[in-house]
Write a protein that holds these residues in place. Structure first.
Motif: not given
Length: 90
Positions: A38-39, A42, A45-46, A76, A79-80, A82-83, A85-86
């Motif tokens: 997930a990181l 993210g 995506c960022l 964005y 990505g945020l 997903a981060i 979530h991680s």
């Protein structure tokens, strides 16, 4: 003069982001860690997706400024998320 540095700086950000995401993905593969996957998603995506949307997809497809901005902002947000979530995963 400063405007000429925007695209190369964006490209550098995308390349470094892809490198960091690759390291996170390797961590996922090595330890079977879903949080690292997930990181990695993210970070891509960022860093890479907004560059691709703005400098590759928009000129090729002919996106308007509003459509391009929507694509970048959407990347964005994904990505945020997903981060986040991680970071919140056990």
């Amino acid at each position: 003069m400063l405007a000429e540095l925007v695209a190369p700086a964006g490209a550098l950000t995308a390349v470094v982001g892809l490198f960091v995401a690759t390291q996170a993905y390797r961590g996922y593969r090595r330890h079977d860690s879903r949080t690292m996957r997930a990181l990695a998603v993210g970070i891509v995506c960022l860093t890479a997706v907004p560059f691709l949307v703005q400098y590759v997809l928009a000129p090729v497809v002919g996106l308007t400024d509003a459509e391009t901005l929507l694509g970048v902002v959407s990347a964005y947000v994904v990505g945020l998320a997903a981060i986040l979530h991680s970071l919140l995963s056990p």
